[in-house]
Design a protein around this motif. Structure first.
Motif, PDB file in Angstrom:
ATOM      1  N   HIS A 163       8.378   7.626   2.330  1.00 12.72           N
ATOM      2  CA  HIS A 163       7.415   7.792   1.235  1.00 12.72           C
ATOM      3  C   HIS A 163       7.345   6.567   0.334  1.00 12.72           C
ATOM      4  N   GLU A 164       8.279   5.641   0.512  1.00 14.96           N
ATOM      5  CA  GLU A 164       8.251   4.430  -0.308  1.00 14.96           C
ATOM      6  C   GLU A 164       7.396   3.332   0.327  1.00 14.96           C
ATOM      7  N   LEU A 165       6.802   3.628   1.487  1.00 17.95           N
ATOM      8  CA  LEU A 165       6.010   2.623   2.194  1.00 17.95           C
ATOM      9  C   LEU A 165       4.542   3.043   2.282  1.00 17.95           C
ATOM     10  N   SER A 166       3.671   2.054   2.455  1.00 19.80           N
ATOM     11  CA  SER A 166       2.248   2.347   2.635  1.00 19.80           C
ATOM     12  C   SER A 166       1.989   2.789   4.078  1.00 19.80           C
ATOM     13  N   GLY A 167       0.758   3.227   4.349  1.00 24.33           N
ATOM     14  CA  GLY A 167       0.407   3.689   5.690  1.00 24.33           C
ATOM     15  C   GLY A 167       0.624   2.620   6.752  1.00 24.33           C
TER      16      GLY A 167
ATOM     17  N   ARG B  81      13.161  -7.558   2.141  1.00 21.06           N
ATOM     18  CA  ARG B  81      12.189  -6.878   1.283  1.00 21.06           C
ATOM     19  C   ARG B  81      12.088  -5.395   1.592  1.00 21.06           C
ATOM     20  N   PHE B  82      12.379  -5.028   2.836  1.00 18.90           N
ATOM     21  CA  PHE B  82      12.307  -3.620   3.235  1.00 18.90           C
ATOM     22  C   PHE B  82      13.650  -3.205   3.821  1.00 18.90           C
ATOM     23  N   PRO B  83      14.651  -2.971   2.961  1.00 17.34           N
ATOM     24  CA  PRO B  83      15.980  -2.635   3.472  1.00 17.34           C
ATOM     25  C   PRO B  83      15.945  -1.353   4.319  1.00 17.34           C
TER      26      PRO B  83
ATOM     27  N   ARG C 144      13.918  13.036  -5.432  1.00 14.28           N
ATOM     28  CA  ARG C 144      14.759  12.154  -6.242  1.00 14.28           C
ATOM     29  C   ARG C 144      13.915  11.083  -6.911  1.00 14.28           C
ATOM     30  N   ALA C 145      12.939  10.569  -6.141  1.00 15.43           N
ATOM     31  CA  ALA C 145      12.126   9.474  -6.667  1.00 15.43           C
ATOM     32  C   ALA C 145      11.228   9.961  -7.794  1.00 15.43           C
ATOM     33  N   ARG C 146      10.777  11.201  -7.687  1.00 15.73           N
ATOM     34  CA  ARG C 146       9.862  11.720  -8.702  1.00 15.73           C
ATOM     35  C   ARG C 146      10.614  11.907 -10.005  1.00 15.73           C
TER      36      ARG C 146
ATOM     37  N   THR D 208      16.084   7.824   6.332  1.00 17.19           N
ATOM     38  CA  THR D 208      15.698   6.451   6.021  1.00 17.19           C
ATOM     39  C   THR D 208      15.067   5.809   7.252  1.00 17.19           C
ATOM     40  N   ILE D 209      14.281   4.755   7.001  1.00 20.85           N
ATOM     41  CA  ILE D 209      13.616   4.102   8.128  1.00 20.85           C
ATOM     42  C   ILE D 209      14.652   3.472   9.055  1.00 20.85           C
ATOM     43  N   GLY D 210      15.743   2.984   8.460  1.00 23.41           N
ATOM     44  CA  GLY D 210      16.805   2.390   9.269  1.00 23.41           C
ATOM     45  C   GLY D 210      17.393   3.403  10.235  1.00 23.41           C
TER      46      GLY D 210
END
Lengths: 531, 315
Positions: free
Chosen positions: A147-151, A139-141, B312-314, A102-104
């Motif tokens: 992969h859930e974020l944009s570039g 908004r960004f926990p 998982r997301a897919r 995770t980003i955290g």
């Protein structure tokens, strides 16, 4: 007072001398841009400062951070400094983060390796840093994955990772090269703010002189592992003592001499209300199919002899539209006709001979086992009676000469050519059957500025000699501005504005076009004193 | 994650149905009528007919397929043509040898391969790497029955630490039974661990070249820390695939090893059943193995998702 002083740094890997006597310094709160073309050694200078060089690298000289010579530190001592005293941001945000953490966790890791903070304290600081770089945790926990974020968002995470412990020195290696212009502007602003706020020194590696001129306090220009010139940004641009600096500057803002458009009002490509939908994966087993509309009711016409630009940011549908025009994608509604015939999968193969394409990557678009002659004659199979024997050799020679190469190059393999030469070969391949329309799909985006200027000149020359018509697709506004007569601005699958190129650029009507133009970094206008 | 698991489960069920149809069809087209085979060439036609009806061979193919599937679902695998004992019982007995053997071998293979692969990757191009790679080259090249014979020679005949073959059964005590499976498990595990170590090494080396490994180093992690914290989990995906495939192989593919060590396992059962045209046993064992393979793949799929959040997301 200096923060970083590089003295007489030389670096070699095996027999190759990568850096030769490089010396410059960075003060706290100062932004120093190291610029140059590929192979100039600018990235190696950054990696040498971080001491993250390949194992076989040998360095001489000194890199002083404060009073400490980094070249004299042991690896454990360096580990204790990296991330704490100096942080680094890389070019490719899509791959710079670990996809399974995770980003955290990734931001907290920087904090936890270097301090004795508890997990809760580290989490608190990670949250603070992510919020500071523009990713508020409501908004960004912290539990988000890359992969859930944009570039652009990922690049913010990378920056948060690098500055989590407020290092004295931040090194950014082409931090915005992979990003869209609007995102680039935001990231550059963020870096500038952080430098002021934290009093950091920033070593900014970039090939883009326009970015340099807007960001840097001082500039170091490198070529072939050596510094050719350095100085304060304003002064350097005004004097440009070294001819290479001047050449680089001129190539960056290169204007081609495009011949007058021959007005033949005969349409060769007509796109009418083209719609391309992609099916999204089902979210539920029996739920109705969802669609993503990549190209939405697009219409435009290209006339014979016209040079049209298509600009837009990533994800706007440029590539889908290109593929549709090439007949590689089916349309859901609307039509595309080229030379009066319908384009689409299953089209008449002869149609393709009128429509050729030059792609972005000069390395990936050739078969490395084929000789140049075979590569550039590939389009011949589209013709009903391709030339053979002498006529074929003549066609090859003509195409190669037209793009500024030698007829003898036909017998060589592709690895014997540089990136710019390869792009010439790609253009020769498109030219050889005299197509009605050429599509340049980001054809100069991967090239160094001086090579890019040459290729743009070549395109202008060919326009003159071959009366070319083309569709020039690019994210780079300055390039589109110089090589096109008319421009289409695309956003979210739609054309939001189109018109004469100069008119659109000098007086943009749509707010999106205005945003794009404002976000694009521009070269300073300098006096003619040096010339 | 739950939706992902349900989707994999659905695909598991579909695979099973398709596999059962294929197995049934293949066995049906195989030449040789079990009834006449069992009775020999001099049997009277009415005797053969009587046996056919007793074995349930006289009804239509569709009916036989449904009977077979229905029986399996209820746990009734039918009666062996040759031994005249319930197939379910026969398989269960053999399973108590083959399944522990496969798990034992897989555990050994993983225990050997992980450290070897990680060690080699961390010392790429150095003598340690070359030694490990040389050893794995040998492990891949040499067949497992040769290892088996060497193990017997050294540990059973010369040192007399283990018996040369046979299986006393789990009733004789857990450790005794486990001991008798040790040499076969090592023989099975060695070539597998060689393959697995190579996959582990190359997968890790790929990951070591990734941009995020450089990011990790730029944070201040040492080479080793970066490898453990960021490299290993990313490198696991191809390794898990190989582990899944190896388990399937170990469960069914131990025929030669079972022969060498004289173990009453599934491999030997299926070998004997094929020689005796005992179709019902063949069908059932093959179906069971297919089930095991598909189940293992399902577990591997879940493991992928546990390792990689992008899966998982897919949906």
């Amino acid at each position: 007072m200096t923060l970083l002083r590089i003295e007489d740094l030389s670096l070699s890997i095996g027999p190759h001398k990568i850096l030769k006597n490089v010396s410059f310094s960075i003060a706290p709160g100062e932004i120093v841009a190291v610029t140059g073309e590929s192979g100039s050694g600018k990235s190696m200078t950054a990696l040498a400062t971080m001491q993250l060089l390949p194992e076989s690298a040998e360095t001489k000289g000194a890199i002083l951070l404060g009073d400490l010579d980094l070249l004299a530190q042991t690896e454990p001592q360096l580990c204790a400094m990296r991330g704490k005293d100096m942080g680094m941001v890389f070019q490719e945000p899509m791959t710079a983060l670990n996809p399974v953490k995770t980003i955290g966790d990734q931001v907290m890791e920087t904090i936890q390796i270097h301090t004795t903070m508890t997990r809760a304290q580290a989490e608190e600081q990670a949250r603070e840093m992510l919020t500071r770089v523009g990713l508020p945790t409501d908004r960004f926990p912290l539990s988000r994955y890359p992969h859930e974020l944009s570039g652009g968002q990922r690049q913010r995470v990378v920056i948060a990772m690098a500055i989590a412990l407020r290092p004295r020195l931040l090194i950014a290696d082409e931090p915005t090269t992979a990003l869209d212009v609007t995102t680039q502007a935001q990231i550059l602003d963020l870096l500038k703010e952080l430098v002021v706020e934290f009093g950091m020194g920033l070593m900014m590696i970039t090939h883009d002189l326009a970015v340099v001129s807007e960001m840097a306090d001082r500039i170091v220009v490198m070529r072939h592992g050596e510094i050719v010139e350095q100085g304060k940004t304003r002064a350097l641009f005004e004097e440009m003592k070294h001819p290479y600096t001047r050449a680089l500057f001129e190539a960056s803002g290169h204007q081609v001499n495009l011949p007058e458009r021959a007005e033949v009002p005969e349409p060769i490509l007509e796109v009418r209300n083209a719609v391309r939908d992609y099916v999204l994966p089902r979210t539920q087993l029996f739920a109705p199919r969802q669609y993503h509309r990549a190209v939405n009711e697009i219409s435009f016409t290209i006339h014979h002899g016209e040079r049209v630009g298509l600009v837009g940011e990533s994800g706007c549908g440029k590539s889908t539209l290109t593929r549709a025009i090439l007949g590689l994608e089916p349309l859901q509604s609307g039509s595309i006709t080229a030379f009066g015939q319908e384009v689409g999968p299953g089209q008449n193969p002869a149609l393709r001979s009128g429509l050729q394409v030059v792609f972005q990557d000069p390395y990936g678009s050739f078969n490395p086992r084929h000789k140049v002659a075979r590569i550039i004659t590939e389009p011949f199979h589209l013709m009903p009676d391709p030339p053979t024997g002498e006529a074929r050799d003549r066609a090859i020679a003509e195409a190669l000469v037209a793009v500024g190469l030698q007829p003898s190059d036909a017998g060589k393999y592709i690895h014997e050519f540089s990136g710019g030469q390869r792009q010439r070969i790609a253009i020769a391949r498109a030219l050889i059957i005299r197509p009605e329309l050429i599509i340049f799909d980001e054809a100069v985006s991967a090239l160094d500025v001086s090579i890019r200027a040459q290729i743009l000149d070549l395109i202008a020359d060919l326009s003159r000699s071959h009366n070319l018509s083309y569709l020039f697709i690019s994210h780079d506004l300055s390039v589109v501005r110089t090589v096109t007569d008319r421009v289409l601005v695309m956003k979210a699958g739609e054309i939001v504005e189109q018109g004469e190129t100069q008119e659109v650029f000098s007086n943009p009507q749509h707010s999106y076009t205005q945003t794009l133009i404002n976000a694009a970094p521009v070269l300073p206008i300098v006096g003619q004193g040096a010339a | 994650m739950l939706r992902y698991a349900l989707k994999r489960l659905l695909s598991l069920a579909i695979s099973l149905v398709v596999a059962s149809l294929v197995i049934f069809a293949v066995i049906e087209v195989a030449p040789g009528d079990p009834a006449s085979f069992m009775l020999g060439i001099n049997a009277q036609p009415d005797t053969v007919a009587a046996l056919r009806s007793e074995l349930g061979l006289d009804v239509s193919k569709a009916e036989r397929y449904l009977n077979w599937i229905g029986g399996m679902v209820r746990g009734d695998f039918g009666t062996s043509y040759t031994y005249r004992t319930p197939v379910g019982q026969m398989i269960a007995d053999r399973m108590w040898v083959s399944l522990p053997l496969a798990l034992y071998a897989l555990a050994l293979s993983t225990i050997i391969a992980f450290p070897a692969g990680i060690y080699a990757a961390a010392r790429r191009g150095k003598p340690g790497d070359m030694a490990v790679m040389g050893a794995t080259q040998l492990g891949v090249a040499v067949p497992n029955f040769w290892f088996a014979m060497m193990l017997v020679l050294v540990f059973a005949i010369n040192l007399r630490w283990f018996s040369a073959g046979g299986f006393p059964g789990w009733d004789e005590g857990f450790w005794l039974a486990l001991k008798s499976l040790t040499l076969p498990a090592i023989a099975l595990a060695l070539p597998q661990s060689a393959i697995l170590a190579r996959v582990m090494r190359s997968s890790l080396l790929d990951i070591l070249g990734e941009d995020f490994m450089r990011s990790a180093r730029a944070k201040g992690l040492s080479r080793r820390q970066a490898l453990w914290r960021h490299g290993l989990r990313n490198a696991l995906i191809p390794v898990l695939t190989i582990i899944g495939m190896q388990f399937a192989f170990l469960l069914a593919g131990g025929i030669i090893i079972e022969q060498v060590f004289f173990l009453p396992g599934l491999g030997r059962l299926i070998f004997q059943a094929i020689s005796a045209r005992d179709l019902i046993v063949v069908e059932s064992v093959v179906m069971l193995l297919v089930f095991a393979v598909i189940l293992v793949n399902f577990i591997v799929d879940l493991a992928y998702a546990a390792v990689d959040p992008r899966l998982r997301a897919r949906t």
